[in-house]
Write an enzyme that holds these catalytic residues in place. Structure first.
Site, mmCIF file in Angstrom:
data_model
loop_
_atom_site.group_PDB
_atom_site.id
_atom_site.type_symbol
_atom_site.label_atom_id
_atom_site.label_comp_id
_atom_site.label_asym_id
_atom_site.label_seq_id
_atom_site.Cartn_x
_atom_site.Cartn_y
_atom_site.Cartn_z
ATOM 1 N N ARG A 1 -28.020 20.112 10.483
ATOM 2 C CA ARG A 1 -29.122 19.242 10.920
ATOM 3 C C ARG A 1 -28.628 17.969 11.604
ATOM 4 O O ARG A 1 -29.422 17.119 11.964
ATOM 5 C CB ARG A 1 -30.019 18.911 9.727
ATOM 6 N N PRO B 1 -25.679 18.233 -0.257
ATOM 7 C CA PRO B 1 -24.753 17.983 -1.363
ATOM 8 C C PRO B 1 -25.044 16.644 -2.022
ATOM 9 O O PRO B 1 -25.263 15.650 -1.338
ATOM 10 C CB PRO B 1 -23.380 17.957 -0.687
ATOM 11 N N GLU B 2 -25.048 16.639 -3.330
ATOM 12 C CA GLU B 2 -25.118 15.408 -4.096
ATOM 13 C C GLU B 2 -23.750 15.225 -4.746
ATOM 14 O O GLU B 2 -22.819 15.958 -4.427
ATOM 15 C CB GLU B 2 -26.254 15.500 -5.126
ATOM 16 N N ARG C 1 -36.581 -4.395 -11.550
ATOM 17 C CA ARG C 1 -37.043 -3.302 -10.688
ATOM 18 C C ARG C 1 -38.390 -2.805 -11.200
ATOM 19 O O ARG C 1 -38.571 -2.617 -12.391
ATOM 20 C CB ARG C 1 -36.019 -2.151 -10.678
ATOM 21 N N ARG D 1 -40.866 12.267 -1.440
ATOM 22 C CA ARG D 1 -39.968 13.374 -1.801
ATOM 23 C C ARG D 1 -40.637 14.281 -2.832
ATOM 24 O O ARG D 1 -41.337 13.802 -3.733
ATOM 25 C CB ARG D 1 -38.653 12.848 -2.395
ATOM 26 N N LYS E 1 -21.773 10.141 -2.814
ATOM 27 C CA LYS E 1 -21.770 11.365 -2.006
ATOM 28 C C LYS E 1 -20.781 11.291 -0.851
ATOM 29 O O LYS E 1 -20.759 12.184 -0.004
ATOM 30 C CB LYS E 1 -23.182 11.635 -1.467
#
Length: 281
Positions: free
Chosen positions: A113, A2-3, A156, A271, A59
């Site tokens: 998990r 879930p986000e 960044r 990812r 989240k």
DNA sequence: CAATCGTCCTGCGGGC
DNA sequence: TGCCCGCAGGACGATT
């Protein structure tokens, strides 16, 4: 799994339970409990308490029990179910809450998990919890402003998509929505954050809200549909339909919905990353 | 300080 | 058919 959108849907589905008393609780799997919580003491802390609210930050799902807050992070496979019987295997119940009222339904927290975590905030407000305190602005809250966004962007240098996944930059975006946001913004996910123009930053800023809200409206993203035990579900077991609207995520080798290109899959920061090299610049 | 990498864990699907 | 490998929506801690 879930986000932000999925957690927000769960929160909204749970809101009708505000005002219920936790009559009985049971818990299992000490690995999932942090902040000094154990399966034994969390039960004592929750039993007899009234659920005063459900909130969300990024989240994190925040359950106000009496004066205190139980904070749940689902991570990859956490789920919350509201039903009469325990959810089907291989999901196993980590926390069960039996509530006051007529209904036979109970709240079941599972984590296939076992990455999910329960945290605890004594009194005050959950924003004081260290995990939440160090997070960036939540895109659905008022502190999410373009000035703030642009300030956090400066200095960044990593890939923009990785930055979107950094919870201390913006709270609540995960791998699916990071890919979708880059696509909808027309930005190559590999682009270094330090050469994103002001116009492009504005586009990304707006697209974040747009994508997350659309996902909520569509009931969230449920990959693999019915087949997998890890698929996102609402508290009544509902599957979300936003995956039908994914432009790039999970669509490797499909035609780009915007140009003549083809969706590619690469690794970025370890990812899976889906994008169209032809129209994301 | 910021960015990268390995690791935690379980189940599933693809390939041989 | 059966087995092994790689992969999965997240985040933390160690390291550079």
């Amino acid at each position: 799994m879930p986000e932000l959108p999925e957690v927000e849907i769960i929160r909204r589905q749970l809101l009708p339970l505000v005002g219920s008393e936790i009559i009985r609780a049971s818990a299992d799997d000490e690995d999932l409990f942090a902040d000094g919580l154990t399966p034994e003491n969390v039960v004592v802390r929750l039993q007899g308490k009234t659920i005063n609210n459900f909130e969300r930050y990024g989240k994190f799902l925040l359950l106000e029990a009496g004066e205190n807050w139980l904070i749940f992070h689902p991570r990859m496979s956490g789920k919350i179910w509201y039903r009469t019987d325990p959810p089907p295997l291989p999901d196993r119940v980590k926390l069960e809450l039996d509530l006051s009222g007529e209904s036979e339904e109970k709240l079941f927290f599972t984590s296939l998990r076992r990455f999910s975590r329960f945290y605890w905030q004594e009194r005050g407000n959950p924003g004081q919890h260290p995990k939440i305190a160090k997070m960036g602005p939540d895109p659905l809250h008022s502190e999410y402003t373009f000035d703030n966004f642009k300030n956090n962007l400066s200095g960044r240098r990593g890939a923009i998509k990785n930055l979107l996944l950094d919870q201390s930059f913006v709270a609540g975006i995960g791998n699916i929505y990071a890919c979708e946001i880059c696509f909808r913004s027309g930005i190559d996910p590999r682009r270094s954050a330090d050469n994103i123009s002001s116009t492009e930053a504005r586009k990304i800023f707006d697209t974040i809200i747009e994508v997350l809200k659309e996902a909520i409206a569509a009931g969230g993203s449920s990959l693999n549909q019915e087949s997998s035990a890890t698929v996102y579900r609402g508290v009544g077991g509902e599957v979300g339909s936003y995956s039908d609207q994914h432009r790039v995520y999970g669509r490797e080798n499909e035609n780009c919905p915007r140009c003549d290109g083809e969706v590619k899959k690469i690794k970025l920061g370890g990812r899976s990353t889906f994008f169209c090299p032809d129209c994301q610049k």
